[in-house]
Design a protein around this motif. Structure first.
Motif, PDB file in Angstrom:
ATOM      1  N   TYR A  28       0.811  -1.190  -0.090  1.00  0.00           N
ATOM      2  CA  TYR A  28      -0.064   0.063   0.073  1.00  0.00           C
ATOM      3  C   TYR A  28       0.879   1.335  -0.013  1.00  0.00           C
ATOM      4  N   TYR A  88       0.363   3.689  -3.583  1.00  0.00           N
ATOM      5  CA  TYR A  88      -0.687   4.929  -3.671  1.00  0.00           C
ATOM      6  C   TYR A  88       0.268   6.037  -3.289  1.00  0.00           C
ATOM      7  N   TYR A 108      -4.486   4.681   3.381  1.00  0.00           N
ATOM      8  CA  TYR A 108      -3.017   4.937   2.490  1.00  0.00           C
ATOM      9  C   TYR A 108      -3.356   5.530   1.518  1.00  0.00           C
ATOM     10  N   ASN A 109      -4.332   5.871   0.798  1.00  0.00           N
ATOM     11  CA  ASN A 109      -4.456   6.692  -0.215  1.00  0.00           C
ATOM     12  C   ASN A 109      -5.476   8.011  -0.112  1.00  0.00           C
TER      13      ASN A 109
END
Length: 346
Positions: A204, A208, A246-247
């Motif tokens: 992740y 991202y 995470y994004n």
């Protein structure tokens, strides 16, 4: 003379001597002439031969000297190749495999369906056509079984279960490429299920960071699927879902760019809960699914297909039978199915 006066001709012995002398003189003359001619011809041949050798040697030496005085870069390889070799080389594809990726073992990619919007595109092969969605008929109860994170040792056994019930499903796969994993990918495609991109690395923090970071990972997984099966994936699922912790800073940019390229992503509206732990008890998985589908006609159900999810495999017959009793039919996802997506945050 007395004989000549008496008979009108020289004596016979004198005629013989004269004849012999004439023969000797003629022979000597012939030998002299032959010798002169032979010497002349030999000399002339030597002169001509020396001249020819000097001429050709001079040309050869001057040519070699001229070539050797040139820098090596001035002599292109094509000038040293035979026409047949050149023709054979030109008939070969630029890459045994074009793929859009960099691996030498990879075969060539199909052309992009549309050009880059502007500027230089580092991922020119990542474009697909996006058709219109097929409307979902009201009252049509359809269940889309989706499996993330495969292939694994349970992929083929899961395919066998699905085959027993005549059910097609969708597999969002990651970067696994052992011989067994490649076989599982090929079997998935061969049996008529959907192969889709999940992630190559499933890291992740890496994927991202930016749209380009996401695309680089996406391309690797796309190439793996295409090279193993010949399937061009057109749909995908974000690890952790399209919006996750995470994004937060990048999901809008990444989704916008992927939409521009024609790809369709799918989240879910029912979760089996098999990601909560390894080998969640089958009863728990069953209840999660059956409770989650209540009040929904169109359900996209999240499962996982890793080596730590044997109970997901074990409970699948029961889940399929339970959904059938609830009136659901089964289908696989493709880019004509309107996706279920998480709502963007303001």
């Amino acid at each position: 003379m007395k004989y000549q006066r008496q008979y009108g001709s020289p004596p016979p012995h004198k005629n013989i001597l004269r004849g012999a002398l004439a023969v000797v003189c003629l022979t000597a003359a012939i030998l002299i002439v032959y010798g002169i001619m032979d010497s002349g011809i030999g000399a002339l041949g030597g002169i001509l031969g020396d001249s020819s050798s000097a001429t050709s040697g001079g040309v050869s030496e001057s040519r070699d000297s001229a070539l050797s005085s040139l820098p090596e870069s001035k002599a292109p390889e094509s000038a040293l190749s035979s026409p047949s070799a050149s023709s054979a080389a030109s008939s070969e594809p630029a890459s045994a495999i074009p793929p859009t990726g960099s691996s030498a073992a990879e075969p060539a990619s199909p052309p992009a369906s549309k050009p880059p919007a502007s500027g230089e595109d580092p991922f020119p092969g990542l474009y697909v056509d996006k058709p219109e969605y097929t409307p979902h008929a009201e009252g049509d109860k359809v269940a889309y079984l989706t499996f993330d994170d495969g292939p694994s040792c349970y992929t083929v056994p899961l395919l066998d279960v699905l085959d027993q019930y005549g059910v097609k499903a969708s597999f969002f796969v990651i970067g696994k490429s052992s011989p067994e994993d490649i076989t599982a990918l090929q079997e998935t495609a061969k049996r008529g299920h959907t192969l889709a991109v999940h992630s190559y690395s499933h890291q992740y923090k890496d994927i991202y960071q930016s749209p380009n970071a996401y695309l680089a990972d996406f391309q690797r997984e796309r190439d793996l699927i295409y090279n193993a099966t010949g399937v061009e994936p057109t749909i995908y699922r974000y690890p952790g879902g399209s919006i996750n912790s995470y994004n937060k800073a990048t999901y809008k940019e990444i989704i916008t760019e992927m939409n521009r390229r024609g790809y369709t992503y799918y989240d879910w509206n029912v979760s089996s809960g098999d990601a909560d732990a390894n080998n969640v008890p089958p009863d728990k998985l069953y209840q999660n699914v059956m409770n989650g589908v209540q009040g929904k006609d169109k359900v996209i159900i999240l499962f996982h297909n890793t080596s730590a999810k044997k109970t997901t495999l074990d409970v699948m017959p029961r889940i399929i039978e339970g959904l059938k009793k609830e009136g659901y039919r089964f289908d696989k996802l493709d880019n004509t199915v309107k996706p279920t997506n998480f709502k963007w945050r303001d």
